[in-house]
Design a protein around this motif. Structure first.
Motif, PDB file in Angstrom:
ATOM      1  N   LYS A  20       0.819  -1.212   0.000  1.00 40.63           N
ATOM      2  CA  LYS A  20       0.000   0.000   0.000  1.00 40.63           C
ATOM      3  C   LYS A  20       0.860   1.271   0.000  1.00 40.63           C
ATOM      4  O   LYS A  20       0.378   2.355  -0.294  1.00 40.63           O
ATOM      5  CB  LYS A  20      -0.908   0.016   1.230  1.00 40.63           C
ATOM      6  N   PHE A  21       2.100   1.091   0.396  1.00 42.31           N
ATOM      7  CA  PHE A  21       2.953   2.259   0.650  1.00 42.31           C
ATOM      8  C   PHE A  21       4.173   2.274  -0.265  1.00 42.31           C
ATOM      9  O   PHE A  21       4.498   1.286  -0.911  1.00 42.31           O
ATOM     10  CB  PHE A  21       3.433   2.235   2.109  1.00 42.31           C
ATOM     11  N   PRO A  23       8.146   2.070  -1.040  1.00 39.99           N
ATOM     12  CA  PRO A  23       9.168   1.284  -0.349  1.00 39.99           C
ATOM     13  C   PRO A  23       9.493   2.027   0.945  1.00 39.99           C
ATOM     14  O   PRO A  23       9.701   3.248   0.921  1.00 39.99           O
ATOM     15  CB  PRO A  23      10.354   1.305  -1.325  1.00 39.99           C
ATOM     16  N   GLN A  24       9.480   1.310   2.045  1.00 40.14           N
ATOM     17  CA  GLN A  24       9.403   1.993   3.339  1.00 40.14           C
ATOM     18  C   GLN A  24      10.535   3.002   3.589  1.00 40.14           C
ATOM     19  O   GLN A  24      10.336   3.981   4.300  1.00 40.14           O
ATOM     20  CB  GLN A  24       9.348   0.953   4.459  1.00 40.14           C
ATOM     21  N   LEU A  25      11.693   2.746   3.003  1.00 41.59           N
ATOM     22  CA  LEU A  25      12.795   3.706   3.216  1.00 41.59           C
ATOM     23  C   LEU A  25      12.543   5.024   2.510  1.00 41.59           C
ATOM     24  O   LEU A  25      13.182   6.025   2.805  1.00 41.59           O
ATOM     25  CB  LEU A  25      14.124   3.131   2.705  1.00 41.59           C
ATOM     26  N   GLN A  26      11.614   5.021   1.557  1.00 38.07           N
ATOM     27  CA  GLN A  26      11.366   6.234   0.777  1.00 38.07           C
ATOM     28  C   GLN A  26      10.284   7.119   1.383  1.00 38.07           C
ATOM     29  O   GLN A  26       9.981   8.183   0.834  1.00 38.07           O
ATOM     30  CB  GLN A  26      10.974   5.865  -0.656  1.00 38.07           C
ATOM     31  N   ILE A  27       9.720   6.708   2.477  1.00 37.10           N
ATOM     32  CA  ILE A  27       8.645   7.521   3.066  1.00 37.10           C
ATOM     33  C   ILE A  27       9.248   8.716   3.795  1.00 37.10           C
ATOM     34  O   ILE A  27      10.008   8.555   4.748  1.00 37.10           O
ATOM     35  CB  ILE A  27       7.767   6.662   3.998  1.00 37.10           C
ATOM     36  N   LYS A  28       8.906   9.891   3.309  1.00 39.22           N
ATOM     37  CA  LYS A  28       9.477  11.115   3.885  1.00 39.22           C
ATOM     38  C   LYS A  28       8.427  11.966   4.577  1.00 39.22           C
ATOM     39  O   LYS A  28       8.743  12.950   5.234  1.00 39.22           O
ATOM     40  CB  LYS A  28      10.174  11.921   2.782  1.00 39.22           C
ATOM     41  N   SER A  29       7.168  11.624   4.362  1.00 42.86           N
ATOM     42  CA  SER A  29       6.092  12.342   5.059  1.00 42.86           C
ATOM     43  C   SER A  29       4.883  11.430   5.120  1.00 42.86           C
ATOM     44  O   SER A  29       4.766  10.480   4.336  1.00 42.86           O
ATOM     45  CB  SER A  29       5.715  13.625   4.319  1.00 42.86           C
ATOM     46  N   LYS A  30       4.019  11.738   6.054  1.00 39.42           N
ATOM     47  CA  LYS A  30       2.799  10.957   6.150  1.00 39.42           C
ATOM     48  C   LYS A  30       1.888  11.255   4.961  1.00 39.42           C
ATOM     49  O   LYS A  30       1.245  10.364   4.420  1.00 39.42           O
ATOM     50  CB  LYS A  30       2.081  11.283   7.458  1.00 39.42           C
ATOM     51  N   ARG A  31       1.885  12.524   4.568  1.00 39.26           N
ATOM     52  CA  ARG A  31       0.984  12.956   3.506  1.00 39.26           C
ATOM     53  C   ARG A  31       1.186  12.155   2.216  1.00 39.26           C
ATOM     54  O   ARG A  31       0.233  11.823   1.520  1.00 39.26           O
ATOM     55  CB  ARG A  31       1.214  14.463   3.250  1.00 39.26           C
ATOM     56  N   SER A  33       2.796   9.101   1.726  1.00 36.27           N
ATOM     57  CA  SER A  33       3.397   7.803   2.059  1.00 36.27           C
ATOM     58  C   SER A  33       2.858   6.669   1.187  1.00 36.27           C
ATOM     59  O   SER A  33       3.451   5.611   1.122  1.00 36.27           O
ATOM     60  CB  SER A  33       3.131   7.478   3.528  1.00 36.27           C
ATOM     61  N   HIS A  34       1.722   6.896   0.544  1.00 36.54           N
ATOM     62  CA  HIS A  34       1.089   5.794  -0.196  1.00 36.54           C
ATOM     63  C   HIS A  34       1.639   5.648  -1.614  1.00 36.54           C
ATOM     64  O   HIS A  34       1.998   6.629  -2.248  1.00 36.54           O
ATOM     65  CB  HIS A  34      -0.424   6.015  -0.284  1.00 36.54           C
ATOM     66  N   TYR A 347       9.275   4.614  -7.400  1.00 42.49           N
ATOM     67  CA  TYR A 347       8.213   4.725  -6.392  1.00 42.49           C
ATOM     68  C   TYR A 347       7.353   5.964  -6.659  1.00 42.49           C
ATOM     69  O   TYR A 347       6.816   6.565  -5.741  1.00 42.49           O
ATOM     70  CB  TYR A 347       8.800   4.729  -4.979  1.00 42.49           C
TER      71      TYR A 347
ATOM     72  N   GLU C 128       5.385   6.407   8.733  1.00 44.60           N
ATOM     73  CA  GLU C 128       4.761   7.732   8.604  1.00 44.60           C
ATOM     74  C   GLU C 128       5.047   8.577   9.842  1.00 44.60           C
ATOM     75  O   GLU C 128       5.433   9.742   9.744  1.00 44.60           O
ATOM     76  CB  GLU C 128       3.244   7.592   8.448  1.00 44.60           C
ATOM     77  N   ALA C 131       8.689   9.596  10.020  1.00 45.45           N
ATOM     78  CA  ALA C 131       9.009  10.666   9.076  1.00 45.45           C
ATOM     79  C   ALA C 131       8.569  12.022   9.623  1.00 45.45           C
ATOM     80  O   ALA C 131       9.269  13.024   9.480  1.00 45.45           O
ATOM     81  CB  ALA C 131       8.338  10.389   7.729  1.00 45.45           C
ATOM     82  N   GLU C 132       7.408  12.052  10.257  1.00 47.87           N
ATOM     83  CA  GLU C 132       6.908  13.330  10.787  1.00 47.87           C
ATOM     84  C   GLU C 132       7.680  13.755  12.035  1.00 47.87           C
ATOM     85  O   GLU C 132       7.858  14.947  12.282  1.00 47.87           O
ATOM     86  CB  GLU C 132       5.413  13.217  11.113  1.00 47.87           C
ATOM     87  N   ARG C 374      14.419   2.356  10.810  1.00 49.94           N
ATOM     88  CA  ARG C 374      13.031   2.293  10.336  1.00 49.94           C
ATOM     89  C   ARG C 374      12.398   0.943  10.674  1.00 49.94           C
ATOM     90  O   ARG C 374      11.303   0.624  10.247  1.00 49.94           O
ATOM     91  CB  ARG C 374      12.954   2.585   8.844  1.00 49.94           C
TER      92      ARG C 374
END
Lengths: 423, 488, 528
Positions: A20-21, A23-31, A33-34, A347, C128, C131-132, C374
């Motif tokens: 759903k997201f 690749p986890q290392l690439q998540i830089k914000s919640k907004r 993340s998907h 991604y 998430e 990150a925040e 992470r």
């Protein structure tokens, strides 16, 4: 492949939701993340890569059957392949392939695709394009000053969307080719849909017919090299065709060619185009364009309960997409400042149009594009640049809908603006 | 009735361990004219088995029990009977230090073990305690833990429940359960043999009974031993001070330091409190607020550890405009150091200035304390208690997440007006503090109604359901917390 | 089966779009990793398909959840909530039940960077949140289940070790407060919030209702629904101007490692040296990670593909690895870093250890540092197989973990010889310390073949034997002692704790409709 071939793989899903997201290392914000627009919009697990894989597995095991509700879930997926990139970070699974195979099964069993898809497939068969436009209007975008070389073995495969809906892209592509002294011709009224819209909704049989007929057409016309401005066509011709038919032509995307022409010195970008832009990676030029390497092998137990493919199976992780060429071109345009979005390259977030969604679920398509546009707006850029007429259509729909101050550009349009004596 | 219970209790614990001597009973009574507050008997059990039988007896003979472990002075009112015929269950004679495990940094103690008794044993094992600031000499280690009393070293305070780990608890039903990993599988001996040390306070399994007993002020169960978390004793340990006119000017430093887990002792005192602690006559020469920061090092690189902690702490101090010193006026860090990790000498330091002290204590966050302090000072003035008679002790807890704060009202118990004013201040001040965001997480009986009036019916209902599970007949400390003063 | 009236009442709450009873959609809620063992034990072919819920609802507010729970009480319909929902405990256990999917409740409600807490809803994921929080120089404790899982779920409901446990502790101990829709539909807000509007503590006034809601293991979703959790935060040790910077293309990402970070793998010849060194490190609160696995595990942690891991294993790691633990030093300043590195090296030398990284037997890349923080390393186990589970799990001291590792080895080897579980020579374990080194636990990740009935049953038998050893030899209570049958199996040697748990269940779930399969039922079902 059939769904049955995927059963062992489907059994191996651990329902972890990584699909759903990003690749986890690439998540830089919640907004942002998907990776999967479908789960983000519809929320039930079935609308994720893993969820559809479970659905396919349930069907395979006879637990469920095709129903209109089930087909809605199956087809409200843009087939963007993002789930697969995220999944393969750890697992040996191919959710996007399974989704496609489930669509094939839906069509083969007579349940799929959706009525709107059936309608455009009929149009493709009747008019050579899904828009139902007459063939004779296909080259209508051409202006007088476009130089075509009828002796060239290179064609510019315009694609249905550029030819009938995004004529400006067809035109600017042709113009930059001319400016770089790249000889080419077009197939004009003979050009036939690449088959993408048919293939993506699971009508593999018809898609293969189209592929065969196109390959024949190319052969008969002496085509050795194909330039595309459309990422969808590029993906079909370069990546999907070789899976089903024998091909003997080279496929080049305009962004790759522009990069070459710039490094050759055939193109000189001199005009300032003072603008901050961001670049949207079309799924079909990016992760989805990574070629499939033919593979034959078997699983062997190398340690107790640990299996590996023998010989080693090539992993299609998404790294082999076309990511650098469009960026390298943008960076060479004087005055252009490229600001990246959070979700890029393998991604990247889908524009929302693909996989039959624009036709089948226009609200969802528009919502997805709007997510992408908002991401683009957050960079502070004034222009959103891409290299796909189909992405262009959906993104522009969203820009209009949002009354956004951002403007959409095809890469070729910006190059054209920067050319000496350009527009 | 009384005679019958007396006899029954004698059978359980032996005749020497039950008494109805008035002079002993009176020390638990807050008001000699109100016989509800006058206990009928005191019983001294010597084992968990005794306790269990006494609780069972209480359930069959319908008398209430108030467990106590510490000696005088009793300042919170928790151990004052609220129901006629109450039996005081004095656990003070169960005072074995069952085990000190230096490898696993844990000790197992019975209720009657006081800090005075505990500390030398820890020292021998190379350990140091996690303990409150100068508790009374007779303070039970177990009671301090069960009351969630704040300890002075926030970096070792991971959870509000620390340093309490496992317990052996007799519930109000008379049933015994060891909580946390002590519950099993296996006996304590078997657990020790498998390398365990009753370090994990959580559980057993899917509930945390220790959290229900802790903070319950004797209303849920009677605890017959606990394991308590300790730390390795430092080889180098120094205390630094910083004076300030306002709490606000220490705020950035405090927050930054707490995040880093650099310091050991870390708290702030106002002049009134510090002077009382140090036993100096006047607070005039002291800054309004004094920040106390202990730093230490231990192990093979003790000095290097100390140096890095000091270096980084000083960097934070200079970035946040705080100047740490070893001496402020006539007060030295060493003098403060000598008061840390040790109980108060007799008499209890809070009673030295005026003979009496009422503590108003609550939980909040560091940023809230300055305004809460101002509110309390104003209320003090309005109640006729001078501002200079309010002590303040600000103790960051849970590694800086929250802060336990004590406002001490120093008063003369021999002057009636002083008592009246003090009580006026407690009543009005508590309300004002609550209105301004103070959370009375450990409400003393004097303000319980006011505190629980701010709890939702759902939470009260939940607490009562818990009470009914573990003490269905309300034999344990009725009238504490939100529970009724009558038997079921 | 649920009836139309019930369904329509739920639909009124969440709207047509957010409720379903389409079988194809419901079946995606019936599929969970781990079910294959249960199905094999029933005599069926192994399958990850289990019980299908009768409906799934997607609420978006606490009030919606409350109304759903009240309607369930009214109609006596069992419900099971989940957040990110991974594992056999996430799904419904009996026919006629509904699943409350909390996916739409995904807000970070409040960050208090000074007072070190954050308030989150169920579907905020670890990555998430992380990150925040980085922008405040803070981090939270992320449970080992992975970056895509819910910190609320772990903090309120499910055990909670993680790779950074030495620095960030255990989920159950980091919970400051919670908003809880109890099984009867009452909303409870624990601790300071309802008195102050702030979530800085979950304890009091008086005793702490945290004691009811989760315990050590958590209620696994069997005691109502948690809609908000206040979680304790920690300083993230990186310079102020550091940002999360990932470059490169999958799978060879590169990460900007904060300046004062260093991984060390301390390898000792014997358990005795290992234990002494581990204790000494644990006396100092100097590491972000302190963990042990097998040589296969070590290879899996710091490589990017199965092939690479196998090359590393047979390229020398297997021969060289004895008793090791990995530490991550993550310091804020140069002083802190130098002291910590020197301390670790001093301890290593004292017990005649070596650093397997320095010796060149394993080479973590920058992205592995990122995966460590992470909380992605646990997922690497799936590279070997899509099937592994953990046995044991008792949590107390390093000494117990060390003894248990030795007791377990011959037992595990027996099943390896039978060919039913993955071959790690019985050495495959996972240990971490907590809270600066104060507690430790050991679990035994074990690979099996989810498609093979023999392997599934073999694994189950191994797990039973592990549970039995823990029970009889007092090695603590394993992680998965949940559900009536297993609770009762453990009761006689653990002071009959299930009777209290049952009383809690009865008091807070009077209609018995909060799915008790992985918790306990008020009535002793295992005796029925």
């Amino acid at each position: 492949m059939t769904l049955e071939n995927y059963e062992e793989m489907m059994d191996g899903c651990v329902r972890c939701s990584k699909c759903k997201f990003l690749p986890q290392l690439q998540i830089k914000s919640k907004r942002f993340s998907h990776i999967c627009p479908s789960i983000e919009y519809f929320n039930f697990h079935a609308y994720s890569g893993g969820g559809r894989m479970i659905m396919a597995n349930a069907l395979q095991k006879g637990r469920i059957e095709f129903t209109p509700e089930m087909l809605d879930v199956l087809y409200s997926c843009t087939n963007c392949g993002g789930c697969e990139v995220s999944c393969k970070w750890v697992y040996d699974l191919e959710p996007n392939e399974v989704i496609h195979e489930l669509r094939v099964k839906a069509v083969e069993s007579g349940a799929g695709p959706l009525p709107k898809h059936k309608k455009y497939i009929e149009l493709v068969e009747r008019y050579q394009n899904p828009y139902g436009e007459p063939s004779e209007k296909r080259p209508a975008w051409i202006e007088d000053d476009i130089k075509l070389d009828e002796d060239s073995n290179t064609i510019f495969f315009v694609g249905c969307t550029a030819a009938y809906r995004r004529e400006e892209i067809a035109l600017s592509t042709a113009k930059v080719l001319n400016a770089g002294n790249e000889n080419f011709r077009i197939l004009g009224t003979d050009e036939f849909c690449c088959g993408s819209p048919v293939y993506r909704v699971g009508d593999r049989e018809k898609a293969i017919e189209i592929m065969k007929s196109n390959v024949e057409l190319f052969k008969s016309k002496g085509v050795e090299r194909i330039i595309t401005s459309c990422s969808g066509c590029f993906n079909m011709l370069r990546t999907e065709y070789p899976r089903y038919v024998e091909t003997s032509f080279e496929v080049v995307h305009i962004s790759q060619l522009l990069e070459t022409m710039l490094s050759d010195g055939r193109l000189k970008l001199t005009n300032e185009v003072p603008m901050k832009v961001t670049y949207h990676d079309p799924c079909h030029l990016g992760r989805m364009s990574e070629p499939y390497e033919p593979y034959e092998g078997e699983k062997v137990e190398i340690l107790s309960q640990v299996y590996m493919w023998d010989p080693p199976k090539p992993e299609r992780l998404g790294a082999g997409g076309i990511y650098d060429p469009p960026r390298n071109v943008l960076k060479q345009i004087p005055g252009i400042e490229l600001i990246e979005m959070e979700r890029i390259c393998e991604y990247s977030y889908c524009c929302g149009a693909g996989g039959g969604v624009k036709a089948g679920f226009p609200d969802f398509a528009l919502w997805t594009a709007t997510e992408r546009v908002q991401e683009a707006e957050e960079t502070g850029a004034k222009g959103i640049v891409s290299v796909c007429p189909f992405c262009s259509t959906n993104i522009r729909d969203s820009l209009d809908y949002r009354e956004s101050e951002m403007e959409y550009f095809d890469l070729t349009e910006l190059v054209l603006m920067s050319l000496e004596g350009g527009e | 009735m009384n005679t019958s219970i007396h006899n029954d209790l004698s059978k359980i614990v032996g005749p020497d361990r039950v008494t109805d001597k008035q002079e002993l009973l009176e020390q638990f009574s807050s008001n000699q004219e109100d016989d509800r507050t006058h206990p009928s008997l005191i019983v001294w059990p010597s084992s968990a088995e005794d306790v269990s039988q006494i609780v069972e007896l209480a359930n069959t003979k319908f008398f209430s029990l108030i467990p106590i472990s510490s000696g005088v002075p009793r300042m919170s009112g928790t151990s004052t009977p609220k129901v006629k015929g109450t039996v005081i269950l004095d656990l003070g004679r169960m005072n074995r230090i069952i085990r000190v495990d230096s490898k696993n940094k844990v000790a197992m103690v019975e209720p009657g073990v006081t800090f005075s008794q505990f500390l030398p044993e820890l020292r021998k094992a190379g350990l140091r305690p996690l303990m409150p600031l100068m508790p009374k000499a007779s303070q039970s280690v177990l009671t301090s833990c069960l009351d969630r009393e704040p300890t002075t070293i926030p970096r070792f305070h991971w959870d509000a429940s620390d340093p309490l780990l496992c317990t052996e608890t007799i519930f109000g039903t008379g049933e015994m359960l060891r909580t946390g990993s002590a519950s099993g599988p296996g006996s304590l001996e078997e657990q020790w043999a498998s390398g365990q040390a009753q370090k994990n306070p959580m559980g057993p399994s899917q509930f945390d009974p220790f959290r229900l007993v802790q903070g319950s002020q004797g209303t849920i169960g009677i605890v017959t031993w606990i394991t308590v978390k300790c730390e390795v004793a430092p080889e180098v340990h120094r205390v630094y001070l910083a004076g300030s006119e306002t709490l606000e000017s220490l705020q950035k430093f405090n927050y930054a330091l707490l995040k880093r887990r650099l310091a050991d002792e870390h708290f702030v005192l106002n002049a009134r409190c510090l002077s009382a602690m140090l036993g100096v006559d006047t607070s005039d020469s002291l800054p309004v607020w004094t920040l106390v920061v202990g730093l230490s090092g231990h192990g093979p690189l003790a000095q290097e550890e100390f140096d890095y902690r000091l270096g980084d702490t000083n960097d934070i101090a200079s970035e946040t405009g705080v100047f740490l010193e070893t001496t402020i006026g006539s007060i030295t860090g060493d003098a403060v150091h000598s008061l840390l990790n040790t109980p108060s000498t007799e008499p209890y330091w809070k009673l030295t200035p005026y003979g009496g002290c009422r503590e108003v204590y609550f939980t909040s966050t560091l940023d809230m304390i300055p305004s809460l302090y101002d509110i309390f000072l104003e209320e003090a003035e309005a109640a006729g208690i001078g501002r200079s008679r309010i002590g303040a002790y600000v103790q960051p807890t849970v590694q800086g997440v929250n802060t336990n704060c004590y406002f001490d009202i120093f008063y003369n118990p021999k002057v009636e007006e002083d008592i009246i004013n003090m009580e006026k201040l407690v009543a009005a001040g508590t309300e004002q503090l609550m209105d301004a965001g103070a959370f009375f997480s450990r409400p003393p009986v004097t303000i319980r109604e006011s505190v629980y009036s701010r709890s939702s019916p759902e939470v009260l209902n939940a607490m009562n359901r818990v009470k009914r599970i573990f003490d269905p007949n309300n034999v344990l400390s009725p009238g504490n917390l939100c529970f009724e003063e009558v038997f079921k | 089966m649920i009836n139309d009236k019930f369904y329509s009442r739920l639909q009124d709450v969440v709207g047509e779009r957010n409720i379903t009873r389409t079988p194809a959609i419901l079946d995606t809620y019936a599929f969970q990793w781990g079910y294959e063992i249960e199905s094999a034990q029933r005599g069926d072919e192994p399958s990850r398909f289990g019980q299908r819920p009768d409906a799934v609802v997607l609420p978006t507010t606490t009030e919606e959840v409350q109304t759903i729970v009240k309607i369930c009480n009214e109609f006596k319909v069992t419900f099971k909530p989940f957040s990110t929902g991974m594992g056999p405990w996430a799904g419904v256990s009996e026919p006629g039940a509904i699943q409350i999917d909390l996916r739409r409740m995904n807000r970070i409600v409040e960050v208090d960077p000074n007072n070190l807490y954050v308030v989150v809803e169920p579907y905020v994921t670890n990555s998430e949140l992380q990150a925040e929080l980085f922008q405040y120089g803070l981090m939270h404790h992320a449970q080992g289940a992975g970056p895509q899982t819910s910190p609320l779920a772990s903090h309120t409901s499910f055990v909670g070790p993680g790779f950074t446990s030495p620095y960030t502790g255990f989920s159950g101990r980091n919970l400051l407060g919670a908003e809880w829709v109890a099984p009867n539909g009452e909303i409870l807000r624990l601790g300071s919030y309802e008195h102050t509007g702030k979530w800085f503590t979950g304890d009091g006034p008086g005793f702490s209702l945290r004691g009811v809601i989760r315990g050590w293991m958590g209620a696994y979703g069997g005691l109502g629904v948690f809609t908000k959790a206040a979680i304790k935060l920690y300083s993230y040790p990186a310079p102020k101007d550091w940002t999360w910077n990932i470059s490169g293309t999958i799978p060879k990402y590169e990460w900007e490692v904060p300046k004062y970070w260093k991984l060390i793998v301390l390898n000792f010849q014997e358990w005795e040296q290992y234990e002494s060194a581990f204790y000494e490190v644990s006396d100092h609160d100097v590491v972000m990670m302190a963990t042990t696995s097998s040589s296969e595990g070590l290879a899996a942690l710091f490589t990017d593909t199965k092939m690479e891991a196998i090359e590393v294993i047979f390229g020398g790691l297997l021969a060289r690895t004895r008793r090791y633990f990995i530490v991550l030093i993550a310091a804020h300043t140069e002083r802190e870093y130098n002291y910590r590195v020197k301390l670790i090296r001093t301890i290593m030398k004292k017990y005649e250890g070596e650093d397997l990284i320095e010796e060149g037997f394993i080479s973590p890349r920058s992205a592995h540092y990122a995966e460590t923080i992470r909380n992605m390393l646990g997922g690497h186990a799936f590279r070997f197989s899509n099937c592994f589970q953990s046995t044991h799990g008792g949590m107390d001291t390093v000494a117990m973990a060390v003894k248990l590792a030795q007791v377990n080895q011959p037992i595990k080897s027996k099943y390896i010889e039978k060919g039913v579980i993955g071959d790690d020579r019985g050495e495959g374990i996972w240990t971490t310390t907590y809270e600066g080194g104060h507690m430790a636990h050991l679990e035994v990740p074990t690979v099996y073949d989810g498609a093979s009935k023999e392997s599934c049953l073999g694994y189950a038998e191994y797990q039973d034997e592990c549970n039995d050893v823990d029970l009889k030899q007092a090695y603590g209570m394993p992680f998965f002692i949940v559900g009536d049958k297993v609770h009762d199996y453990y009761a006689s040697r653990t002071m009959d704790y299930p009777k209290y748990l049952r009383r809690i269940k009865a008091a807070f779930d009077p209609n018995g409709i909060s799915d008790s399969s992985h918790y306990v039922s008020a009535k002793n079902k295992s005796n029925e």
